[in-house]
Design an enzyme around this catalytic site. Structure first.
Site, PDB file in Angstrom:
ATOM      1  N   GLU A  40       0.822  -1.252  -0.085  1.00 10.94           N
ATOM      2  CA  GLU A  40       0.020  -0.016  -0.117  1.00 10.94           C
ATOM      3  C   GLU A  40       1.014   1.242  -0.057  1.00 10.94           C
ATOM      4  O   GLU A  40       1.965   1.265   0.671  1.00 10.94           O
ATOM      5  CB  GLU A  40      -0.802  -0.108   1.224  1.00 10.94           C
ATOM      6  CG  GLU A  40      -1.766   1.220   1.248  1.00 10.94           C
ATOM      7  CD  GLU A  40      -2.421   1.110   2.753  1.00 10.94           C
ATOM      8  OE1 GLU A  40      -3.506   1.803   2.937  1.00 10.94           O
ATOM      9  OE2 GLU A  40      -2.091   0.228   3.679  1.00 10.94           O
ATOM     10  N   LYS A 110      -9.560   3.161  -1.828  1.00 10.89           N
ATOM     11  CA  LYS A 110      -9.957   2.596  -0.375  1.00 10.89           C
ATOM     12  C   LYS A 110     -11.090   3.194   0.213  1.00 10.89           C
ATOM     13  O   LYS A 110     -11.463   4.279   0.296  1.00 10.89           O
ATOM     14  CB  LYS A 110      -8.675   2.864   0.065  1.00 10.89           C
ATOM     15  CG  LYS A 110      -8.676   2.109   1.594  1.00 10.89           C
ATOM     16  CD  LYS A 110      -7.617   2.211   2.440  1.00 10.89           C
ATOM     17  CE  LYS A 110      -7.476   1.637   3.747  1.00 10.89           C
ATOM     18  NZ  LYS A 110      -6.039   2.036   4.252  1.00 10.89           N
ATOM     19  N   CYS A 145      -5.730  -3.199   2.311  1.00  7.44           N
ATOM     20  CA  CYS A 145      -5.390  -2.917   4.050  1.00  7.44           C
ATOM     21  C   CYS A 145      -6.651  -3.001   4.756  1.00  7.44           C
ATOM     22  O   CYS A 145      -7.182  -4.272   5.023  1.00  7.44           O
ATOM     23  CB  CYS A 145      -4.474  -1.809   4.345  1.00  7.44           C
ATOM     24  SG  CYS A 145      -3.761  -1.763   5.947  1.00  7.44           S
TER      25      CYS A 145
END
Length: 269
Positions: A40, A110, A145
């Site tokens: 990431e 995200k 994540c």
């Protein structure tokens, strides 16, 4: 499909040095590899303050994506990960990418921003479902994540089935058990392969030791091998995956659901 994870030690807020580092690592990737997964925010690490974010954020036509397209074409494998992105409205995103050798690019912003790092205060959450990417006969889903903690967001369902879930991450060693348990759980419940590509090194949020990155098969078992240079490899077999689903079609009994993309994601402090 042969996959490689590069657990990069990311230099904080130094895009140029990180791009040089990744180029060096990519030259070491075994030539029969189909897909490389980077951590990431691989060019910047996580930067929370707005002034630094403003300085480093890029569009999809910026330095980072241009380099990724050049690398994917040169080496002949796809490259996935995430970078610090912006748009014409001045919003900032933790944006995942999947760049194919032919130049096709898929992006995902995200959705679940990590509140302990105050990511939710500077970045804008994504407003679309994680995409399913068709690549070399595989259906691949891309999240980032903290998304891995939300099983509904990662769920296989009719019409959006995936064979492989990619999870570029900056996940600290202090929560290693949780990270690997969540990756394995997502593999089991979705009957898919799962790749957690974590960074190494340290930053203000913690330590990222070697060994946090992992690749799991559809039964939830770790299957990767680590080379001397730290790269992780695994060979995944889609035929085995399909046969396993036929023998034990558990995911077909999953409840249907809809996702409210208009919901504002906030966290009480």
């Amino acid at each position: 499909m042969k996959v490689c994870v590069i657990p990069l030690d990311i230099i904080w807020a130094n895009k140029e040095e990180n791009i040089i580092s990744v180029a060096h690592h990519l030259h070491q990737v075994e030539p029969d590899t189909d897909l490389v997964v980077l951590p990431e925010l691989f060019t910047t690490a996580f930067v929370p303050d707005k002034s630094t974010v403003e300085r480093l954020a890029e569009t999809n036509n910026g330095t980072t994506v241009t380099a990724l397209k050049r690398w994917a074409k040169f080496f002949g494998f796809a490259i996935a990960g995430s970078f610090l992105a912006t748009d014409e409205k001045g919003h900032y995103y933790n944006r995942a990418f999947f760049i194919e050798p032919i130049g096709d690019a898929t992006f995902y912003d995200k959705r679940h921003l990590f509140p302990l790092s105050e990511e939710n205060l500077t970045y804008t959450p994504g407003s679309s479902l994680a995409p399913i990417i068709r690549y070399r006969g595989w259906d691949i889903k891309l999240i980032i994540c903290f998304d891995i903690r939300f099983p509904v967001w990662c769920r296989n369902q009719p019409g959006q089935l995936f064979d492989l879930l990619l999870v570029p991450s900056n996940w600290p060693h202090s929560r290693e058990f949780q990270f690997k348990t969540l990756l394995s759980a997502r593999a089991i419940e979705n009957q898919s392969y799962v790749i957690g590509a974590n960074r190494t090194g340290t930053d203000k949020y913690g330590e990222y030791r070697n060994g946090l990155s992992a690749i799991y098969d559809n039964l939830g078992f770790a299957i990767s091998e680590t080379r001397a240079n730290g790269h992780l490899y695994a060979i995944m077999h889609r035929k085995t995956l399909v046969e396993g689903r036929k023998r034990f079609p558990a995911f077909e009994a999953a409840d249907s659901y809809t996702v409210d993309l208009n919901k504002k994601l906030t966290f009480e402090r």
